[in-house]
Design a protein around this motif. Structure first.
Motif, short mmCIF file in Angstrom:
data_model
loop_
_atom_site.label_atom_id
_atom_site.label_comp_id
_atom_site.label_asym_id
_atom_site.label_seq_id
_atom_site.Cartn_x
_atom_site.Cartn_y
_atom_site.Cartn_z
N ALA A 40 85.07 3.39 -20.15
CA ALA A 40 85.10 2.66 -18.87
C ALA A 40 83.73 2.08 -18.55
N LEU A 41 82.68 2.84 -18.77
CA LEU A 41 81.32 2.35 -18.53
C LEU A 41 80.99 1.19 -19.45
N LEU A 42 81.39 1.28 -20.71
CA LEU A 42 81.16 0.19 -21.66
C LEU A 42 81.91 -1.08 -21.21
N ASN A 43 83.13 -0.93 -20.73
CA ASN A 43 83.91 -2.09 -20.27
C ASN A 43 83.25 -2.75 -19.06
N ILE A 44 82.80 -1.96 -18.11
CA ILE A 44 82.17 -2.51 -16.91
C ILE A 44 80.88 -3.23 -17.25
N VAL A 45 80.04 -2.59 -18.06
CA VAL A 45 78.76 -3.20 -18.43
C VAL A 45 78.99 -4.47 -19.24
N CYS A 46 79.93 -4.43 -20.16
CA CYS A 46 80.22 -5.60 -20.99
C CYS A 46 80.75 -6.76 -20.14
N ASN A 47 81.62 -6.46 -19.19
CA ASN A 47 82.13 -7.51 -18.31
C ASN A 47 81.01 -8.16 -17.52
N PHE A 75 77.51 -12.76 -16.36
CA PHE A 75 76.18 -13.31 -16.07
C PHE A 75 75.74 -14.30 -17.15
N LEU A 76 76.04 -14.00 -18.39
CA LEU A 76 75.71 -14.93 -19.48
C LEU A 76 76.46 -16.25 -19.32
N ALA A 77 77.73 -16.18 -18.99
CA ALA A 77 78.51 -17.40 -18.77
C ALA A 77 77.99 -18.16 -17.56
N PHE A 78 77.56 -17.45 -16.51
CA PHE A 78 77.04 -18.10 -15.32
C PHE A 78 75.79 -18.92 -15.65
N TYR A 79 74.87 -18.34 -16.41
CA TYR A 79 73.66 -19.06 -16.77
C TYR A 79 73.95 -20.22 -17.73
N CYS A 80 74.93 -20.05 -18.60
CA CYS A 80 75.27 -21.14 -19.51
C CYS A 80 75.94 -22.30 -18.78
N VAL A 81 76.80 -21.99 -17.81
CA VAL A 81 77.46 -23.06 -17.05
C VAL A 81 76.45 -23.78 -16.17
N GLN A 82 75.49 -23.05 -15.62
CA GLN A 82 74.46 -23.69 -14.81
C GLN A 82 73.58 -24.63 -15.63
N ALA A 83 73.42 -24.32 -16.91
CA ALA A 83 72.58 -25.15 -17.76
C ALA A 83 73.20 -26.52 -18.01
N LEU A 84 74.48 -26.68 -17.75
CA LEU A 84 75.12 -27.97 -17.96
C LEU A 84 74.70 -29.01 -16.93
N ARG A 85 74.19 -28.57 -15.78
CA ARG A 85 73.70 -29.45 -14.70
C ARG A 85 74.76 -30.46 -14.26
N LEU A 86 75.96 -29.96 -14.03
CA LEU A 86 77.04 -30.82 -13.57
C LEU A 86 76.94 -31.17 -12.10
N ASP A 87 76.05 -30.51 -11.38
CA ASP A 87 75.93 -30.74 -9.93
C ASP A 87 75.43 -32.14 -9.59
N VAL A 116 85.40 -17.38 -17.79
CA VAL A 116 84.87 -17.47 -19.16
C VAL A 116 84.25 -16.15 -19.59
N GLY A 117 83.50 -15.52 -18.69
CA GLY A 117 82.88 -14.23 -19.01
C GLY A 117 83.91 -13.16 -19.28
N TYR A 118 84.97 -13.13 -18.48
CA TYR A 118 86.02 -12.14 -18.69
C TYR A 118 86.73 -12.37 -20.02
N LEU A 119 87.02 -13.61 -20.35
CA LEU A 119 87.69 -13.90 -21.62
C LEU A 119 86.81 -13.51 -22.82
N CYS A 120 85.53 -13.83 -22.75
CA CYS A 120 84.62 -13.46 -23.84
C CYS A 120 84.47 -11.95 -23.94
N SER A 121 84.38 -11.29 -22.80
CA SER A 121 84.26 -9.84 -22.79
C SER A 121 85.52 -9.18 -23.35
N SER A 122 86.68 -9.69 -22.98
CA SER A 122 87.94 -9.14 -23.48
C SER A 122 88.03 -9.31 -25.00
N PHE A 123 87.63 -10.47 -25.48
CA PHE A 123 87.63 -10.69 -26.92
C PHE A 123 86.70 -9.70 -27.62
#
Length: 78
Positions: free
Chosen positions: A8-15, A20-32, A54-61
């Motif tokens: 459970a701890l591994l799942n929470i940390v991985c999620n 957060f990784l997906a958040f920083y990657c999406v922000q780098a696109l500068r779509l604003d 996106v983060g949840y899908l990557c984490s689930s994979f």
């Protein structure tokens, strides 16, 4: 019981890491810069929701891959 706690701890940390990784990657696109000033608040909410999805899908994979590799040993047992 300890195994389930560690899993459970591994799942929470991985999620959280993948979200957060997906958040920083999406922000780098500068779509604003393509969104009008009136819609910036809604766009920020959209960025957060897209990052969570996106983060949840990557984490689930990643977690399913680890689980499948761990269960692969049962294939070779007699």
């Amino acid at each position: 019981m300890n195994y389930y706690g560690i899993t459970a701890l591994l799942n929470i940390v991985c999620n959280f890491i993948f979200v957060f990784l997906a958040f920083y990657c999406v922000q780098a696109l500068r779509l604003d810069r393509y969104i009008s000033a009136q819609k910036q608040g809604m766009f920020k909410i959209l960025i957060i929701l897209v990052s969570i999805a996106v983060g949840y899908l990557c984490s689930s994979f990643f977690l399913d891959f680890i689980n499948n590799v761990r269960n692969l040993s049962y294939l070779f047992q007699k």
